[in-house]
Design an enzyme around this catalytic site. Structure first.
Site, short mmCIF file in Angstrom:
data_model
loop_
_atom_site.label_atom_id
_atom_site.label_comp_id
_atom_site.label_asym_id
_atom_site.label_seq_id
_atom_site.Cartn_x
_atom_site.Cartn_y
_atom_site.Cartn_z
N LYS A 64 127.66 -68.01 6.94
CA LYS A 64 128.34 -67.03 6.72
C LYS A 64 127.69 -66.11 5.31
O LYS A 64 127.68 -65.14 5.46
CB LYS A 64 129.79 -67.03 6.26
N GLY A 123 132.54 -70.11 1.65
CA GLY A 123 132.77 -68.69 1.97
C GLY A 123 134.25 -68.42 2.27
O GLY A 123 134.84 -67.38 1.96
P1 NDP Z 1 130.98 -73.39 3.26
O1 NDP Z 1 129.67 -74.18 4.06
O2 NDP Z 1 130.82 -72.23 2.78
O3 NDP Z 1 131.79 -74.45 2.28
C1 NDP Z 1 132.04 -75.70 2.51
C2 NDP Z 1 133.00 -76.25 1.47
O4 NDP Z 1 133.46 -77.57 1.83
C3 NDP Z 1 132.32 -76.47 0.04
O5 NDP Z 1 133.34 -76.14 -1.24
C4 NDP Z 1 131.94 -77.86 0.10
O6 NDP Z 1 131.87 -78.36 -1.20
C5 NDP Z 1 133.08 -78.61 0.83
N1 NDP Z 1 132.90 -79.81 1.50
C6 NDP Z 1 132.10 -80.13 2.43
N2 NDP Z 1 132.10 -81.26 2.86
C7 NDP Z 1 133.06 -82.03 2.10
C8 NDP Z 1 133.63 -83.15 1.95
N3 NDP Z 1 133.32 -84.31 2.59
N4 NDP Z 1 134.39 -83.43 0.94
C9 NDP Z 1 134.75 -82.23 0.16
N5 NDP Z 1 134.52 -81.18 0.23
C10 NDP Z 1 133.55 -80.70 1.32
O7 NDP Z 1 132.03 -73.63 4.66
P2 NDP Z 1 133.11 -72.07 5.13
O8 NDP Z 1 133.86 -71.68 4.05
O9 NDP Z 1 132.39 -71.33 5.78
O10 NDP Z 1 133.97 -73.12 6.25
C11 NDP Z 1 134.73 -74.35 5.77
C12 NDP Z 1 135.74 -74.67 6.95
O11 NDP Z 1 136.56 -73.58 7.65
C13 NDP Z 1 134.94 -75.12 8.20
O12 NDP Z 1 135.55 -76.46 8.72
C14 NDP Z 1 135.33 -73.90 9.26
O13 NDP Z 1 135.23 -74.54 10.60
C15 NDP Z 1 136.45 -73.70 8.64
N6 NDP Z 1 136.85 -72.28 9.23
C16 NDP Z 1 137.91 -72.32 9.88
C17 NDP Z 1 138.26 -70.79 10.27
C18 NDP Z 1 139.50 -70.72 11.46
O14 NDP Z 1 139.64 -69.57 12.08
N7 NDP Z 1 140.49 -71.57 11.62
C19 NDP Z 1 137.63 -69.69 9.98
C20 NDP Z 1 136.41 -69.89 8.96
C21 NDP Z 1 136.41 -71.24 8.96
P3 NDP Z 1 130.71 -78.51 -2.27
O15 NDP Z 1 130.36 -77.09 -2.86
O16 NDP Z 1 130.73 -79.67 -3.15
O17 NDP Z 1 129.53 -78.72 -1.05
#
Ligand code: NDP
Length: 254
Positions: A64, A123
């Site tokens: 994103k 995001g």
């Molecule tokens: P980003 O890649 O922008 O951010 C990911 C976040 O998740 C970061 O804060 C990261 O932490 C954290 N993270 C990843 N793995 C772990 C873990 N194992 N333990 C703890 N924290 C973790 O992702 P998005 O914000 O774009 O999307 C996140 C989720 O939202 C996805 O699963 C996506 O499928 C879902 N989503 C669902 C939607 C819906 O309509 N239901 C719409 C949009 C998204 P760090 O900064 O430490 O790396």
């Protein structure tokens, strides 16, 4: 052919093609088709969009921020959150939007809460933090927290646990693994004090299971997915839609 897709990595789990294709069918848009595109490198998003002659695309994790950077123009709330979940070809320009946050708020409209903790700082968390101005943010690592200047932010190491009515998981922990979004000890204390847990992931996750063990009212991300999809569908077609009807069709194929 009017081609639409979802860009993500991973993307095989996405139910979006079923949702949008069911709506195209309902409106007899026989030359409209929505598919999935596994995109490994987010920097290629616009190149691939043009190469496949796509009319509109949904953008999911982890692309994103690239979609925001590379769209020809960004409109609406996406400008503030600096993340785009929807790209639309409009007069030869690829325009970026974000429909995640309004979709999420709609999906929990029956919840009655005052204090909110958002877990995650990507995001989706950025988008939601604009709708929940008083929410605190808890993230695994420090780096992304600098984007939340108007909120109290914590990492797992310096978190001061207190009572929140609503705990929201915006991380991808549990998407394709068995991880919790924060250490179990922290979540257990939070859940003892909270009323609601909401997840943006639309299948059952370890986060949701643990919240249910503590008798919280739990919502997965499927309603958010539906409503942000309705808003995208509206941008993909050039006529006025009945949002409730579109939501019903999308829900029926999830
Ligand atoms: P980003 O890649 O922008 O951010 C990911 C976040 O998740 C970061 O804060 C990261 O932490 C954290 N993270 C990843 N793995 C772990 C873990 N194992 N333990 C703890 N924290 C973790 O992702 P998005 O914000 O774009 O999307 C996140 C989720 O939202 C996805 O699963 C996506 O499928 C879902 N989503 C669902 C939607 C819906 O309509 N239901 C719409 C949009 C998204 P760090 O900064 O430490 O790396």
């Amino acid at each position: 052919m009017n081609l639409f897709t979802i860009f993500g990595n991973p993307v095989a789990h996405s139910k979006s093609p079923r949702m949008y294709n069911a709506c195209f069918k309902k409106y007899h848009l026989n030359n409209y088709c929505y598919t999935r595109t596994l995109l490994e490198n987010g920097e290629d998003i616009i190149k691939v969009f043009k190469k496949l002659k796509i009319k509109g695309a949904s953008v999911t994790v982890p692309h994103k921020e690239w979609a925001y950077k590379l769209a020809d123009e960004v409109r609406g709330i996406a400008k503030e959150i600096k993340a785009v979940n929807c790209l639309v070809l409009e007069d030869d320009k690829i325009v970026g939007y974000n429909t995640d946050a309004p979709g999420f708020v709609e999906s929990i409209k029956e919840f009655n809460y005052k204090s909110v903790l958002i877990i995650g700082a990507g995001g989706t968390a950025k988008a939601l933090s604009l709708m929940f101005k008083n929410a605190d943010i808890l993230n695994r690592s420090e780096n992304r927290l600098k984007d939340f200047k108007n909120h109290k932010t914590y990492t797992w190491d310096n978190f001061e646990i207190k009572k929140y009515d609503l705990i929201i998981n915006t991380t991808s922990a549990g998407l394709s693994d068995d991880n919790l979004p924060a250490p179990r000890e922290i979540l257990e204390i939070l859940f003892k004090k909270a009323k609601y847990a909401a997840d943006v992931i639309y299948h059952t996750t370890p986060f949701q299971k643990l919240a249910k063990e503590y008798n919280l009212i739990v919502k997965d991300g499927s309603d958010m997915l539906v409503y942000q999809g309705v808003l995208q569908f509206e941008k993909f077609v050039d006529f006025k839609i009945d949002r409730d009807e579109i939501a019903k069709i999308m829900k029926s194929v999830l």
